[in-house]
Design a protein around this motif. Sequence first.
Motif, PDB file in Angstrom:
ATOM      1  N   UNK A  45       0.829  -1.212   0.000  1.00  0.00           N
ATOM      2  CA  UNK A  45       0.000   0.000   0.000  1.00  0.00           C
ATOM      3  C   UNK A  45       0.859   1.257   0.000  1.00  0.00           C
ATOM      4  N   UNK A  46       1.917   1.273   0.794  1.00  0.00           N
ATOM      5  CA  UNK A  46       2.801   2.437   0.850  1.00  0.00           C
ATOM      6  C   UNK A  46       3.541   2.649  -0.468  1.00  0.00           C
ATOM      7  N   UNK A  47       4.041   1.572  -1.062  1.00  0.00           N
ATOM      8  CA  UNK A  47       4.739   1.690  -2.348  1.00  0.00           C
ATOM      9  C   UNK A  47       3.778   2.173  -3.422  1.00  0.00           C
ATOM     10  N   UNK A  48       2.578   1.604  -3.455  1.00  0.00           N
ATOM     11  CA  UNK A  48       1.589   2.021  -4.455  1.00  0.00           C
ATOM     12  C   UNK A  48       1.244   3.497  -4.321  1.00  0.00           C
ATOM     13  N   UNK A  49       1.045   3.956  -3.102  1.00  0.00           N
ATOM     14  CA  UNK A  49       0.708   5.365  -2.891  1.00  0.00           C
ATOM     15  C   UNK A  49       1.825   6.266  -3.391  1.00  0.00           C
ATOM     16  N   UNK A  50       3.060   5.909  -3.080  1.00  0.00           N
ATOM     17  CA  UNK A  50       4.194   6.718  -3.506  1.00  0.00           C
ATOM     18  C   UNK A  50       4.329   6.710  -5.025  1.00  0.00           C
ATOM     19  N   UNK A  51       4.299   5.522  -5.630  1.00  0.00           N
ATOM     20  CA  UNK A  51       4.449   5.408  -7.076  1.00  0.00           C
ATOM     21  C   UNK A  51       3.304   6.114  -7.784  1.00  0.00           C
ATOM     22  N   UNK A  52       2.076   5.949  -7.284  1.00  0.00           N
ATOM     23  CA  UNK A  52       0.929   6.592  -7.907  1.00  0.00           C
ATOM     24  C   UNK A  52       1.094   8.102  -7.925  1.00  0.00           C
ATOM     25  N   UNK A  53       1.500   8.662  -6.807  1.00  0.00           N
ATOM     26  CA  UNK A  53       1.695  10.113  -6.733  1.00  0.00           C
ATOM     27  C   UNK A  53       2.822  10.565  -7.657  1.00  0.00           C
ATOM     28  N   UNK A  54       3.946   9.877  -7.635  1.00  0.00           N
ATOM     29  CA  UNK A  54       5.100  10.271  -8.439  1.00  0.00           C
ATOM     30  C   UNK A  54       4.863  10.066  -9.932  1.00  0.00           C
TER      31      UNK A  54
END
Length: 139
Positions: free
Chosen positions: A114-123
């Motif tokens: 979930x944390x990786x997805x949130x970061x990648x999605x934003x970036x």
Amino acid sequence: MTADSLARYIRSLDVGTLRTIVRYDGDDYEVDFKSAAIEAEYTDDEFEEVAKNFVLKGFDDGHEQPEFARFGHLDATVRWFQQVVVCQIPFDDWSGIFVSFDRESISDTGHLIDDILAFVDEEVHEEFESEDVADQFNQ
């Protein structure tokens, strides 16, 4: 997304021992992070072979999967090997990112993904939005 921003972010989470981060786009790939343990464990040729095989696997697990269209697009694939956990985040059907960890070091994979997805999605969305704007001005 800058080459080392995801690596810095993952290390800040302190969720496991990071082994590698590899971004791919078609047949090309960039190694954004390779731990000292990986440097010691693999020759350059051996690592390249593993990276290429994961890229090929990434094509099997593309962002859009028509046979599962009712589920929405694929956000991530997690492969649990005996000693390593590999997370794939597809950006589209031909590009994405692989992140690997020592398996014994991860306590909560769901939270990690979930944390990786949130970061990648934003970036990634910021990167695509800025490219779209640039493309509009070039027309």
